[in-house]
Design a protein around this motif. Structure first.
Motif, PDB file in Angstrom:
ATOM      1  N   UNK A 171       0.815  -1.215   0.000  1.00 11.87           N
ATOM      2  CA  UNK A 171       0.000   0.000   0.000  1.00 11.87           C
ATOM      3  C   UNK A 171       0.851   1.269   0.000  1.00 11.87           C
ATOM      4  N   UNK A 172       2.004   1.220   0.664  1.00 15.31           N
ATOM      5  CA  UNK A 172       2.861   2.400   0.727  1.00 15.31           C
ATOM      6  C   UNK A 172       4.326   1.992   0.744  1.00 15.31           C
ATOM      7  N   UNK A 173       5.215   2.986   0.624  1.00 14.72           N
ATOM      8  CA  UNK A 173       6.636   2.661   0.528  1.00 14.72           C
ATOM      9  C   UNK A 173       7.470   3.926   0.756  1.00 14.72           C
ATOM     10  N   UNK A 174       8.574   3.764   1.441  1.00 17.00           N
ATOM     11  CA  UNK A 174       9.580   4.818   1.610  1.00 17.00           C
ATOM     12  C   UNK A 174      10.867   4.321   0.971  1.00 17.00           C
ATOM     13  N   UNK A 175      11.444   5.138   0.087  1.00 18.10           N
ATOM     14  CA  UNK A 175      12.727   4.796  -0.549  1.00 18.10           C
ATOM     15  C   UNK A 175      13.793   4.711   0.530  1.00 18.10           C
ATOM     16  N   UNK A 176      14.649   3.693   0.418  1.00 21.86           N
ATOM     17  CA  UNK A 176      15.750   3.536   1.368  1.00 21.86           C
ATOM     18  C   UNK A 176      17.034   3.257   0.589  1.00 21.86           C
ATOM     19  N   UNK A 177      18.131   3.061   1.278  1.00 24.73           N
ATOM     20  CA  UNK A 177      19.424   2.906   0.581  1.00 24.73           C
ATOM     21  C   UNK A 177      19.517   1.609  -0.213  1.00 24.73           C
ATOM     22  N   UNK A 178      18.581   0.686  -0.016  1.00 19.23           N
ATOM     23  CA  UNK A 178      18.577  -0.559  -0.778  1.00 19.23           C
ATOM     24  C   UNK A 178      17.647  -0.497  -1.988  1.00 19.23           C
ATOM     25  N   UNK A 179      16.913   0.604  -2.117  1.00 16.67           N
ATOM     26  CA  UNK A 179      16.016   0.768  -3.255  1.00 16.67           C
ATOM     27  C   UNK A 179      16.855   1.064  -4.486  1.00 16.67           C
ATOM     28  N   UNK A 180      16.609   0.339  -5.558  1.00 17.13           N
ATOM     29  CA  UNK A 180      17.444   0.393  -6.760  1.00 17.13           C
ATOM     30  C   UNK A 180      16.813   1.226  -7.867  1.00 17.13           C
ATOM     31  N   UNK A 181      15.524   1.028  -8.106  1.00 20.21           N
ATOM     32  CA  UNK A 181      14.837   1.725  -9.196  1.00 20.21           C
ATOM     33  C   UNK A 181      13.341   1.745  -8.929  1.00 20.21           C
ATOM     34  N   UNK A 182      12.673   2.624  -9.685  1.00 17.99           N
ATOM     35  CA  UNK A 182      11.254   2.855  -9.488  1.00 17.99           C
ATOM     36  C   UNK A 182      10.665   3.269 -10.826  1.00 17.99           C
ATOM     37  N   UNK A 183       9.578   2.604 -11.249  1.00 19.67           N
ATOM     38  CA  UNK A 183       8.932   3.007 -12.499  1.00 19.67           C
ATOM     39  C   UNK A 183       7.425   2.833 -12.414  1.00 19.67           C
ATOM     40  N   UNK A 184       6.720   3.644 -13.193  1.00 18.78           N
ATOM     41  CA  UNK A 184       5.271   3.578 -13.217  1.00 18.78           C
ATOM     42  C   UNK A 184       4.770   2.404 -14.030  1.00 18.78           C
ATOM     43  N   UNK A 185       3.714   1.774 -13.532  1.00 21.76           N
ATOM     44  CA  UNK A 185       3.051   0.671 -14.243  1.00 21.76           C
ATOM     45  C   UNK A 185       1.543   0.825 -14.051  1.00 21.76           C
ATOM     46  N   UNK A 186       0.801   0.543 -15.107  1.00 14.98           N
ATOM     47  CA  UNK A 186      -0.650   0.563 -14.994  1.00 14.98           C
ATOM     48  C   UNK A 186      -1.122  -0.827 -14.621  1.00 14.98           C
ATOM     49  N   UNK A 187      -1.926  -0.898 -13.597  1.00 13.71           N
ATOM     50  CA  UNK A 187      -2.487  -2.168 -13.161  1.00 13.71           C
ATOM     51  C   UNK A 187      -3.842  -2.375 -13.840  1.00 13.71           C
ATOM     52  N   UNK A 188      -4.415  -3.534 -13.656  1.00 12.54           N
ATOM     53  CA  UNK A 188      -5.690  -3.902 -14.295  1.00 12.54           C
ATOM     54  C   UNK A 188      -6.798  -2.896 -14.020  1.00 12.54           C
ATOM     55  N   UNK A 189      -6.751  -2.268 -12.843  1.00  7.57           N
ATOM     56  CA  UNK A 189      -7.792  -1.315 -12.470  1.00  7.57           C
ATOM     57  C   UNK A 189      -7.622   0.048 -13.151  1.00  7.57           C
ATOM     58  N   UNK A 190      -6.552   0.213 -13.933  1.00  7.73           N
ATOM     59  CA  UNK A 190      -6.310   1.455 -14.651  1.00  7.73           C
ATOM     60  C   UNK A 190      -5.548   2.502 -13.869  1.00  7.73           C
TER      61      UNK A 190
END
Length: 192
Positions: free
Chosen positions: A6-25
């Motif tokens: 449901x939520x997320x905070x970037x930390x030093x182990x986070x590598x990458x982040x990209x947008x994706x559309x899910x089935x619900x749009x």
């Protein structure tokens, strides 16, 4: 099966982040963290904003600070947390839904994958194909590394101090370094 959060905070182990559309749009985020890949029910910009607020900044503030430090470039890299060493850069304009954000610390290599495409090879053998030329991505990576170097130099808590108890004599002074942990003797002049 892709995990959903449901939520997320970037930390030093986070590598990458990209947008994706899910089935619900809805626009969600695909997150690479260590060996894991999962989806978060927030857009990349929402994750960036929440993470920056968590570390005491904002996206607008991070962009202004980056431009002041390295120049008025479009799509500048940002410092998410200086104390954690988290610096990121976008593959394209952050407002574009297909923008991918990368941690400068977790990139192994950027290689061409056609005329206008690249493959970003990340730690833990993750690979992400990007619709950008390799030279564009390498320039953005270089700016992010430059930003990191500038801010880390500014934030370095080390203070060098020289104490000479025998000023005016032939005895060598003692050099100390004061850091977050206290004072540490380095050496006397002439010590090997």
């Amino acid at each position: 099966m892709n995990k959903m959060r449901d939520d997320y905070i970037i930390n030093r182990f986070t590598i990458a982040l990209m947008g994706v559309y899910e089935k619900n749009g809805h626009l969600y985020s695909r997150v690479w963290e260590g060996t894991e890949v999962f989806t978060v029910k927030l857009s990349p910009i929402e994750i960036l904003e929440i993470s920056l607020i968590y570390y005491g900044s904002s996206l607008e503030g991070a962009i202004k600070a980056a431009k002041a430090a390295i120049g008025n470039f479009d799509m500048p890299p940002i410092k998410i947390s200086g104390t954690e060493g988290i610096y990121w850069f976008p593959s394209k304009a952050p407002t574009m839904e297909d923008c991918i954000w990368f941690s400068v610390n977790h990139i192994k290599e950027i290689v061409p994958a056609g005329i206008s495409n690249s493959t970003v090879i990340l730690e833990f053998d993750h690979k992400i194909n990007v619709n950008n030329r390799m030279t564009v991505l390498k320039t953005r990576q270089s700016r992010a590394q430059n930003l990191k170097n500038i801010f880390e130099t500014r934030e370095d808590p080390t203070l060098t101090y020289t104490y000479d108890p025998n000023k005016g004599t032939n005895t060598s002074p003692i050099h100390f370094v004061q850091n977050e942990d206290g004072v540490i003797e380095i050496k006397k002049d002439g010590d090997g």
